[in-house]
Design a protein around this motif. Structure first.
Motif, PDB file in Angstrom:
ATOM      1  N   GLY A  24      14.071  58.975  -5.492  1.00  0.00           N
ATOM      2  CA  GLY A  24      13.180  60.119  -5.455  1.00  0.00           C
ATOM      3  C   GLY A  24      13.888  61.357  -4.960  1.00  0.00           C
ATOM      4  O   GLY A  24      15.095  61.338  -4.695  1.00  0.00           O
ATOM      5  N   GLU A  25      13.155  62.414  -4.804  1.00  0.00           N
ATOM      6  CA  GLU A  25      13.712  63.694  -4.372  1.00  0.00           C
ATOM      7  C   GLU A  25      14.481  63.581  -3.058  1.00  0.00           C
ATOM      8  O   GLU A  25      15.503  64.244  -2.869  1.00  0.00           O
ATOM      9  CB  GLU A  25      12.569  64.711  -4.230  1.00  0.00           C
ATOM     10  N   GLN A  26      14.018  62.721  -2.143  1.00  0.00           N
ATOM     11  CA  GLN A  26      14.661  62.568  -0.839  1.00  0.00           C
ATOM     12  C   GLN A  26      16.059  61.955  -0.936  1.00  0.00           C
ATOM     13  O   GLN A  26      16.841  62.054   0.006  1.00  0.00           O
ATOM     14  CB  GLN A  26      13.780  61.740   0.107  1.00  0.00           C
ATOM     15  N   HIS A  27      16.409  61.327  -2.060  1.00  0.00           N
ATOM     16  CA  HIS A  27      17.712  60.701  -2.237  1.00  0.00           C
ATOM     17  C   HIS A  27      18.711  61.608  -2.960  1.00  0.00           C
ATOM     18  O   HIS A  27      19.873  61.250  -3.099  1.00  0.00           O
ATOM     19  CB  HIS A  27      17.575  59.401  -3.042  1.00  0.00           C
ATOM     20  N   LEU A  28      18.244  62.742  -3.439  1.00  0.00           N
ATOM     21  CA  LEU A  28      19.070  63.591  -4.287  1.00  0.00           C
ATOM     22  C   LEU A  28      19.932  64.548  -3.496  1.00  0.00           C
ATOM     23  O   LEU A  28      19.531  65.064  -2.453  1.00  0.00           O
ATOM     24  CB  LEU A  28      18.186  64.377  -5.262  1.00  0.00           C
ATOM     25  N   GLY A  29      21.124  64.777  -4.025  1.00  0.00           N
ATOM     26  CA  GLY A  29      22.032  65.773  -3.477  1.00  0.00           C
ATOM     27  C   GLY A  29      22.077  66.960  -4.407  1.00  0.00           C
ATOM     28  O   GLY A  29      21.074  67.324  -5.029  1.00  0.00           O
ATOM     29  N   SER A  30      23.253  67.530  -4.556  1.00  0.00           N
ATOM     30  CA  SER A  30      23.405  68.684  -5.429  1.00  0.00           C
ATOM     31  C   SER A  30      23.174  68.288  -6.888  1.00  0.00           C
ATOM     32  O   SER A  30      23.345  67.140  -7.272  1.00  0.00           O
ATOM     33  CB  SER A  30      24.803  69.280  -5.260  1.00  0.00           C
ATOM     34  N   ARG A  31      22.748  69.252  -7.646  1.00  0.00           N
ATOM     35  CA  ARG A  31      22.501  69.092  -9.082  1.00  0.00           C
ATOM     36  C   ARG A  31      21.465  68.012  -9.398  1.00  0.00           C
ATOM     37  O   ARG A  31      21.498  67.399 -10.455  1.00  0.00           O
ATOM     38  CB  ARG A  31      23.799  68.825  -9.814  1.00  0.00           C
ATOM     39  N   ASN A  32      20.587  67.734  -8.437  1.00  0.00           N
ATOM     40  CA  ASN A  32      19.498  66.777  -8.625  1.00  0.00           C
ATOM     41  C   ASN A  32      19.969  65.388  -9.071  1.00  0.00           C
ATOM     42  O   ASN A  32      19.364  64.751  -9.925  1.00  0.00           O
ATOM     43  CB  ASN A  32      18.459  67.325  -9.609  1.00  0.00           C
ATOM     44  N   ARG A  33      21.036  64.951  -8.455  1.00  0.00           N
ATOM     45  CA  ARG A  33      21.554  63.601  -8.684  1.00  0.00           C
ATOM     46  C   ARG A  33      21.603  62.874  -7.341  1.00  0.00           C
ATOM     47  O   ARG A  33      21.751  63.498  -6.299  1.00  0.00           O
ATOM     48  CB  ARG A  33      22.928  63.663  -9.327  1.00  0.00           C
ATOM     49  N   ILE A  34      21.506  61.545  -7.403  1.00  0.00           N
ATOM     50  CA  ILE A  34      21.488  60.774  -6.170  1.00  0.00           C
ATOM     51  C   ILE A  34      22.751  61.056  -5.350  1.00  0.00           C
ATOM     52  O   ILE A  34      23.849  61.183  -5.903  1.00  0.00           O
ATOM     53  CB  ILE A  34      21.330  59.264  -6.454  1.00  0.00           C
ATOM     54  N   HIS A  35      22.586  61.186  -4.063  1.00  0.00           N
ATOM     55  CA  HIS A  35      23.697  61.417  -3.150  1.00  0.00           C
ATOM     56  C   HIS A  35      24.554  60.155  -3.099  1.00  0.00           C
ATOM     57  O   HIS A  35      24.037  59.036  -3.044  1.00  0.00           O
ATOM     58  CB  HIS A  35      23.152  61.755  -1.763  1.00  0.00           C
ATOM     59  N   GLY A  36      25.867  60.313  -3.113  1.00  0.00           N
ATOM     60  CA  GLY A  36      26.778  59.171  -3.088  1.00  0.00           C
ATOM     61  C   GLY A  36      26.580  58.276  -1.875  1.00  0.00           C
ATOM     62  O   GLY A  36      26.773  57.061  -1.948  1.00  0.00           O
ATOM     63  N   GLY A  37      26.173  58.868  -0.759  1.00  0.00           N
ATOM     64  CA  GLY A  37      25.915  58.073   0.442  1.00  0.00           C
ATOM     65  C   GLY A  37      24.729  57.147   0.277  1.00  0.00           C
ATOM     66  O   GLY A  37      24.711  56.038   0.817  1.00  0.00           O
ATOM     67  N   ALA A  38      23.743  57.568  -0.497  1.00  0.00           N
ATOM     68  CA  ALA A  38      22.585  56.710  -0.761  1.00  0.00           C
ATOM     69  C   ALA A  38      23.003  55.528  -1.634  1.00  0.00           C
ATOM     70  O   ALA A  38      22.555  54.391  -1.413  1.00  0.00           O
ATOM     71  CB  ALA A  38      21.463  57.505  -1.430  1.00  0.00           C
ATOM     72  N   VAL A  39      23.871  55.770  -2.606  1.00  0.00           N
ATOM     73  CA  VAL A  39      24.382  54.692  -3.445  1.00  0.00           C
ATOM     74  C   VAL A  39      25.181  53.713  -2.593  1.00  0.00           C
ATOM     75  O   VAL A  39      24.981  52.497  -2.663  1.00  0.00           O
ATOM     76  CB  VAL A  39      25.262  55.245  -4.596  1.00  0.00           C
TER      77      VAL A  39
END
Length: 125
Positions: A24-39
């Motif tokens: 969801g939005e809370q997991h996204l970083g720049s450019r509306n993609r999942i943040h690498g740390g969440a992955v």
């Protein structure tokens, strides 16, 4: 931490576990993609959970090393992490994980390999 990130343990198989995350939005970083740390968090959790889910006397695990390979970008939606125990010794374990877009078997988005310290009932500190 699991509740904060929002992943769910949805299954197990002979040699690993399956976790899902609704990105969801809370997991996204720049450019509306999942943040690498969440992955990395999801992959780490899937690998570590496999040991204490499948090996009866493992009480907890601590990550020694985690190597992540990001293969594609992920935006919002379901992702599924599937882990596999590759080796489980007395105090050290190795596991690998695949992250799929959608359900297990979907497009491969990332992979990881981890080394874990296994704390067993017989050698717990």
């Amino acid at each position: 931490f699991q509740a904060l990130v929002g992943y769910e343990h949805v299954g197990r198989h002979e040699n690993g576990v399956v976790l899902e995350l609704m990105v969801g939005e809370q997991h996204l970083g720049s450019r509306n993609r999942i943040h690498g740390g969440a992955v990395a968090t999801l992959l780490d959790a899937a690998a570590g959970n496999a040991f204490f889910d499948l090996i009866e006397d493992v009480q907890r695990t601590v990550t020694i090393e985690l190597s992540v390979r990001y293969l594609d970008t992920i935006s919002e939606g379901l992702v599924t992490a599937v882990s596999q125990i590759d080796y489980a010794g007395k105090t050290i374990g190795h596991a690998s994980v695949k992250l799929y877009k959608g359900p297990e078997g979907g497009k491969l988005m990332a992979t990881a390999n981890g080394v874990f310290r296994l704390y067993r009932k017989s050698n717990a500190v």
